[in-house]
Design a protein around this motif. Structure first.
Motif, PDB file in Angstrom:
ATOM      1  N   GLU A  41      65.054 -19.373 152.171  1.00 33.78           N
ATOM      2  CA  GLU A  41      65.707 -18.070 151.998  1.00 33.78           C
ATOM      3  C   GLU A  41      65.015 -16.992 152.817  1.00 33.78           C
ATOM      4  O   GLU A  41      65.663 -16.130 153.416  1.00 33.78           O
ATOM      5  N   TYR A  42      63.683 -17.046 152.847  1.00 35.82           N
ATOM      6  CA  TYR A  42      62.923 -16.025 153.574  1.00 35.82           C
ATOM      7  C   TYR A  42      62.589 -16.441 155.010  1.00 35.82           C
ATOM      8  O   TYR A  42      61.919 -15.704 155.728  1.00 35.82           O
ATOM      9  N   GLY A  43      63.047 -17.596 155.410  1.00 31.54           N
ATOM     10  CA  GLY A  43      62.821 -18.043 156.782  1.00 31.54           C
ATOM     11  C   GLY A  43      61.411 -18.501 157.078  1.00 31.54           C
ATOM     12  O   GLY A  43      61.026 -18.600 158.255  1.00 31.54           O
ATOM     13  N   VAL A  44      60.624 -18.805 156.042  1.00 34.83           N
ATOM     14  CA  VAL A  44      59.262 -19.288 156.266  1.00 34.83           C
ATOM     15  C   VAL A  44      59.326 -20.629 157.001  1.00 34.83           C
ATOM     16  O   VAL A  44      60.065 -21.532 156.595  1.00 34.83           O
ATOM     17  N   ASN A  45      58.565 -20.746 158.083  1.00 33.47           N
ATOM     18  CA  ASN A  45      58.679 -21.933 158.949  1.00 33.47           C
ATOM     19  C   ASN A  45      57.342 -22.598 159.235  1.00 33.47           C
ATOM     20  O   ASN A  45      57.164 -23.275 160.251  1.00 33.47           O
ATOM     21  N   HIS A  46      56.388 -22.408 158.337  1.00 37.19           N
ATOM     22  CA  HIS A  46      55.038 -22.919 158.557  1.00 37.19           C
ATOM     23  C   HIS A  46      54.433 -23.250 157.196  1.00 37.19           C
ATOM     24  O   HIS A  46      54.414 -22.418 156.295  1.00 37.19           O
ATOM     25  N   ILE A  47      53.955 -24.485 157.034  1.00 44.34           N
ATOM     26  CA  ILE A  47      53.368 -24.957 155.786  1.00 44.34           C
ATOM     27  C   ILE A  47      51.903 -25.301 156.025  1.00 44.34           C
ATOM     28  O   ILE A  47      51.563 -25.970 157.004  1.00 44.34           O
ATOM     29  N   ASP A  48      51.042 -24.859 155.120  1.00 46.18           N
ATOM     30  CA  ASP A  48      49.626 -25.207 155.191  1.00 46.18           C
ATOM     31  C   ASP A  48      49.230 -25.879 153.883  1.00 46.18           C
ATOM     32  O   ASP A  48      49.253 -25.268 152.820  1.00 46.18           O
ATOM     33  N   THR A  49      48.861 -27.138 153.947  1.00 49.92           N
ATOM     34  CA  THR A  49      48.467 -27.875 152.760  1.00 49.92           C
ATOM     35  C   THR A  49      47.104 -28.531 153.005  1.00 49.92           C
ATOM     36  O   THR A  49      46.410 -28.223 153.965  1.00 49.92           O
ATOM     37  N   ALA A  50      46.708 -29.438 152.111  1.00 51.36           N
ATOM     38  CA  ALA A  50      45.437 -30.153 152.251  1.00 51.36           C
ATOM     39  C   ALA A  50      45.492 -31.429 151.452  1.00 51.36           C
ATOM     40  O   ALA A  50      46.199 -31.520 150.441  1.00 51.36           O
ATOM     41  N   ALA A  51      44.725 -32.408 151.882  1.00 46.10           N
ATOM     42  CA  ALA A  51      44.678 -33.678 151.167  1.00 46.10           C
ATOM     43  C   ALA A  51      44.180 -33.510 149.741  1.00 46.10           C
ATOM     44  O   ALA A  51      44.532 -34.282 148.850  1.00 46.10           O
TER      45      ALA A  51
END
Length: 285
Positions: A41-51
């Motif tokens: 909805e907000y156009g967020v196009n980058h994900i940051d995660t971790a193991a």
């Protein structure tokens, strides 16, 4: 509309609010899927995660079947030796159901002894470089917490030409003169090398006290929209910095709403008043 900015030398035009997927660590797949709808909805196009973020990578996996092309995908390994980091990267690929990760980061690399291990012969950095050579990852980064993190990132950048760094930055920390000086030194180097700078803890209120914890974050976040607006707008007024969103799916929409309405910075008097009225306190001392 949330602003976009080139994510350093990666050439990816990322929204300046990067989804901090620690928020998915302890949620159901249904809750994660509802969060995906909010991101879209907000156009967020980058994900940051971790193991190490609980079930986060597993929750992201189903998203990638239909939305891999919609996101710059980053994760982290907290392992310090070559073989352990190599195994971690392959597990992350499997859990997220992808053949390539856009960014792999050495997670929370601030302890000097761990730093020497990770950066030395047989260290985790060798696994990251190998994964890049094999096409399993595209870019390499380093992350950290605490008041000494900026200096450690400077040391890391002197040892290796990382593409990204990640560290805390918020109004409370801007009151610490030494941290500001270290942060600005790191910022200048990153700007000269076109290294992307990600920031965390933007909506920190204070450490948890005796009150009952009602949020997934390991610190007490700001909750009122007006306070979140100020904190987010203050952070985004620093040109070129990225804001990694809060690790709680309940507060996430407020952060994205604030970012979508950002136009200019916040008056210093307003920030000072919020610091007092909201009883904000440093997380790192």
């Amino acid at each position: 509309m949330i602003q976009t900015h080139l994510f350093g030398r990666t050439e990816h035009l990322s929204k300046r609010t990067i989804f901090g997927a620690a928020a998915l660590g302890e949620v159901t797949q249904a809750q994660a899927d509802a969060t995906l709808e909010t991101l879209l909805e907000y156009g967020v196009n980058h994900i940051d995660t971790a193991a190490s973020y609980g079930h986060a990578e597993e929750r992201i996996g189903p998203w990638m079947e239909n939305h891999r092309a919609d996101f710059f995908l980053a994760t982290k390994t907290g392992d310090r030796t070559y073989q352990a980091a190599k195994d971690s990267i392959h597990r992350s690929l499997e859990r997220m159901r992808v053949s390539q990760i856009d960014l792999i980061q050495l997670h929370c690399l601030i302890d000097p002894t761990e730093w020497e291990t990770a950066m030395g012969d047989g260290g985790a950095l060798e696994a990251l470089i190998e994964a890049r050579e094999q096409g399993l990852v595209r870019f390499l980064g380093v992350t950290g917490h605490g008041l000494g993190v900026a200096q450690m990132h400077l040391k890391s950048l002197q040892r290796f030409d990382f593409d990204t760094v990640l560290l805390p930055w918020n109004y409370t920390m801007s009151q610490d003169a030494q941290y500001v000086a270290d942060f600005q030194q790191l910022e200048a180097l990153c700007l000269s090398r076109n290294v992307a700078m990600q920031t965390i803890k933007a909506v920190l209120r204070r450490p948890w006290g005796d009150e009952q914890r009602n949020r997934a974050t390991w610190y007490q976040p700001l909750e009122e929209q007006e306070d979140i607006d100020r904190a987010v707008h203050w952070l985004l007024s620093h040109e070129g910095l990225f804001l990694n969103t809060v690790g709680d799916i309940g507060i996430l929409p407020k952060v994205l709403d604030a970012a979508s309405r950002f136009e200019q910075g916040v008056d210093a008097a307003d920030m000072s008043a919020m610091l007092e009225n909201s009883q904000m306190a440093p997380l790192f001392v």
